[in-house]
Design a protein around this motif. Structure first.
Motif, short mmCIF file in Angstrom:
data_model
loop_
_atom_site.label_atom_id
_atom_site.label_comp_id
_atom_site.label_asym_id
_atom_site.label_seq_id
_atom_site.Cartn_x
_atom_site.Cartn_y
_atom_site.Cartn_z
N VAL A 117 0.88 -0.64 -0.36
CA VAL A 117 0.11 0.04 -0.28
C VAL A 117 1.10 1.45 0.08
O VAL A 117 2.21 1.73 0.89
N ASP A 118 0.51 2.06 -1.30
CA ASP A 118 1.55 3.37 -0.69
C ASP A 118 0.85 4.72 0.22
O ASP A 118 -0.36 4.70 0.02
N LEU A 119 1.50 4.16 1.22
CA LEU A 119 1.07 5.20 2.70
C LEU A 119 1.60 7.41 2.17
O LEU A 119 1.36 7.89 3.23
N ALA A 120 1.99 7.40 0.78
CA ALA A 120 3.03 8.03 0.59
C ALA A 120 1.88 9.80 1.37
O ALA A 120 2.07 10.46 1.87
N ARG A 121 0.85 9.18 0.53
CA ARG A 121 -0.23 10.75 0.33
C ARG A 121 -1.27 11.12 1.75
O ARG A 121 -1.90 11.52 1.46
N THR A 173 -16.41 6.28 -1.67
CA THR A 173 -14.98 7.31 -2.20
C THR A 173 -14.06 6.67 -2.74
O THR A 173 -13.20 5.34 -2.74
N ASP A 174 -13.19 7.53 -4.03
CA ASP A 174 -11.73 7.07 -5.05
C ASP A 174 -10.81 7.40 -4.00
O ASP A 174 -9.89 7.14 -4.35
N ASP A 175 -11.49 8.66 -2.99
CA ASP A 175 -9.57 10.01 -2.43
C ASP A 175 -9.93 9.56 -1.39
O ASP A 175 -10.13 10.25 -0.61
N ILE A 176 -9.06 8.52 -0.97
CA ILE A 176 -9.43 8.47 1.36
C ILE A 176 -8.63 9.16 1.39
O ILE A 176 -9.11 9.35 2.67
N ALA A 177 -7.08 9.86 0.53
CA ALA A 177 -6.95 10.19 1.78
C ALA A 177 -7.16 11.37 2.06
O ALA A 177 -7.25 12.63 2.51
#
Length: 530
Positions: free
Chosen positions: A314-318, A403-407
């Motif tokens: 998983v990419d957590l960078a954002r 949502t497609d933008d969880i961040a």
């Protein structure tokens, strides 16, 4: 009840009366006792299996776990075994398929807050270990040649395989598509024109697995051989239909890696996988590996695949975006479409908090449960809706939907909850922690009394046992804005440093890209002559 002198005919009549009661009564205690006695004493195996199966299906149809589920599916397996002993292997395969479908019915394992397999995996799967047909199915068919290291003069060829579910593959796929030493292809066995008609059908997969020769075996070989001949390494995500399908054929020198996430343990698919053709079996957590090894007989044998625990990619960078002003008093729960998420637990946490501070609110993120999936899910959904309605009306709960933008959504959340009864890893919780929300993790009941679980996967101070403990942790952390910010910052650093792709990617490379000699746990597959 004295039944020693009753004939099968009379016992079957009693069992049918019990079944009728069990299909109409919420708590059929007497009927279940009658069924247990009658079912045990019926001498004819087919008749016994029929009455026990009918009774189990009656309870499942009402959304309840049948008291005699193990007895019922074991009776059907006995019929399968008798067919197999008599040389009637097609009938044996059909009967075994019926037993597996009954044993792993979703009402028993997926749509409730408990599962007999999780409670006692050895006891529940005992009939599978003893069954003649299932022993034949899991007998190692092996491979003519052992898996081999890729040639050194070209990029490694990696085939990513799934069956209509690539949810956990995008980061992996992007990584290897941009890796100079790797060439990547993707096979969705449920969508590919050559494999889609073949990669389904429990009965024919069992038939092929126990050695019944048919046109199906040749068709599977023809559909898969080009993919296997091209690939150096196959990574099958989810231990479901694609894994069972792919291991119907000899993979040749191609190395096969299968990843098991969670729900697969509660399904029949792993029991169809020929693990003698799997080099490495990957789990996303220790507690899932423990449960799988306890539930799957093949994994306890000496030549079982090497097992690995590898965190989800998983990419957590954002994730660490600035929090909105009211986030401090906003709880978040990501995912509520399954009963296992147990969102009612989150509502109780909220109620406890609001008795002390009305500023606390709950944000429910994701799709709601779909009606009509099963009676058990509908029962939970109805109870949840009844509890939810007044909280929504008062403004205490906000539902965001998909949502497609969880961040971006997590910028509203100051405390991230994991309320599930079972999880393998819980992506939503990790993403929330990475965002700077304070994690509060229920000690997932399926694993709470075992060596590994939420209590071993996450820092101990994140984990609680009751809604009251969850509320106490939230109130303590949120005593001041400074302490809330500090706790959220610590959680973010922990999540990104432990589970961020920068940490996990090298572990994927070590497993998938390294030469065999560089993988300490690598098992050499036993060569079996044709």
């Amino acid at each position: 009840m004295h039944t020693l002198r009753l004939s099968d005919e009379h016992l079957i009549g009693l069992a049918r009366w019990a079944t009728d009661r069990m299909a109409r009564v919420e708590r059929p205690v007497l009927a279940e006792r009658v069924l247990g006695v009658a079912g045990h004493r019926i001498q004819d195996p087919r008749a016994r299996a029929d009455v026990l199966t009918a009774a189990a299906e009656a309870r499942l149809g009402l959304g309840h776990l049948p008291r005699h589920l193990t007895q019922a599916y074991a009776a059907e397996l006995q019929c399968a075994d008798e067919h197999h002993k008599a040389g009637h292997r097609k009938a044996a395969a059909a009967s075994a398929a019926k037993a597996l479908i009954l044993a792993f019915h979703r009402v028993a394992h997926i749509d409730g807050l408990t599962s007999p397999l999780a409670t006692d995996p050895a006891q529940f799967t005992g009939p599978l270990r003893r069954s003649r047909v299932l022993r034949a199915l899991r007998a190692p068919r092996g491979r003519v040649t052992a898996s081999a290291a890729p040639p050194a003069d070209r990029p490694m060829r990696l085939l990513l395989v799934h069956s209509a579910n690539d949810n956990f593959l995008p980061v992996v796929l992007d990584h290897y598509r941009n890796h100079p030493g790797v060439e990547v292809r993707v096979l969705d066995t449920a969508a590919d024109p050559a494999t889609a008609p073949l990669a389904k059908g429990l009965g024919r997969m069992i038939a092929s697995g126990i050695g019944i020769r048919s046109a199906y075996a040749g068709q599977v070989e023809e559909a898969l051989r080009p993919h296997l001949d091209w690939a150096d390494v196959v990574f099958v995500d989810w231990c479901t239909a694609a894994a069972a399908f792919l291991t119907l054929v000899d993979p040749g020198t191609t190395r096969v890696v299968v990843r098991l996430h969670s729900f697969e343990v509660f399904s029949y698919w792993p029991h169809l996988v020929d693990f003698s053709r799997v080099d490495d079996l990957v789990f996303v957590s220790e507690h899932l590996r423990d449960l799988a090894v306890a539930a799957l007989p093949r994994l306890r044998e000496p030549d079982a695949p090497a097992t690995h625990v590898l965190d989800n990619a998983v990419d957590l960078a954002r994730s660490p975006l600035p929090k909105k002003p009211d986030a401090r008093f906003t709880l978040g729960l990501v995912g509520l479409s399954q009963v296992a998420k147990d969102p009612r637990w989150a509502l109780e946490v909220l109620r406890v908090l609001r008795r002390q501070d009305k500023r606390y609110r709950l944000r429910l993120i994701g799709d709601s449960m779909e009606p009509g999936v099963s009676p058990a899910l509908d029962r939970y959904r109805t109870a949840f809706a009844a509890e939810l309605a007044p909280l929504v009306a008062s403004g205490a709960v906000h539902m965001t939907g998909h949502t497609d933008d969880i961040a971006a959504e997590l910028t509203n959340v100051g405390v991230i909850l994991s309320t599930s009864v079972r999880e393998s890893w819980h992506l939503g919780l990790v993403e929330g922690a990475a965002s700077g929300a304070v994690p509060v993790v229920r000690d997932w009941p399926f694993f709470a009394d075992r060596p590994h679980g939420a209590h071993s996967l996450f820092p101990r101070d994140w984990v609680v046992s009751t809604p009251a403990e969850a509320a106490a942790r939230i109130l303590a952390v949120n005593e001041s804005e400074e302490s809330w910010l500090e706790s959220g910052h610590e959680a973010s650093e922990k999540a990104i440093s432990t589970w961020g792709w920068g940490t996990v990617a090298p572990r994927f490379d070590s497993l998938l890209c390294a030469r065999f000699a560089e993988i300490p746990a690598q098992r050499r597959v036993r060569t079996i002559a044709e």
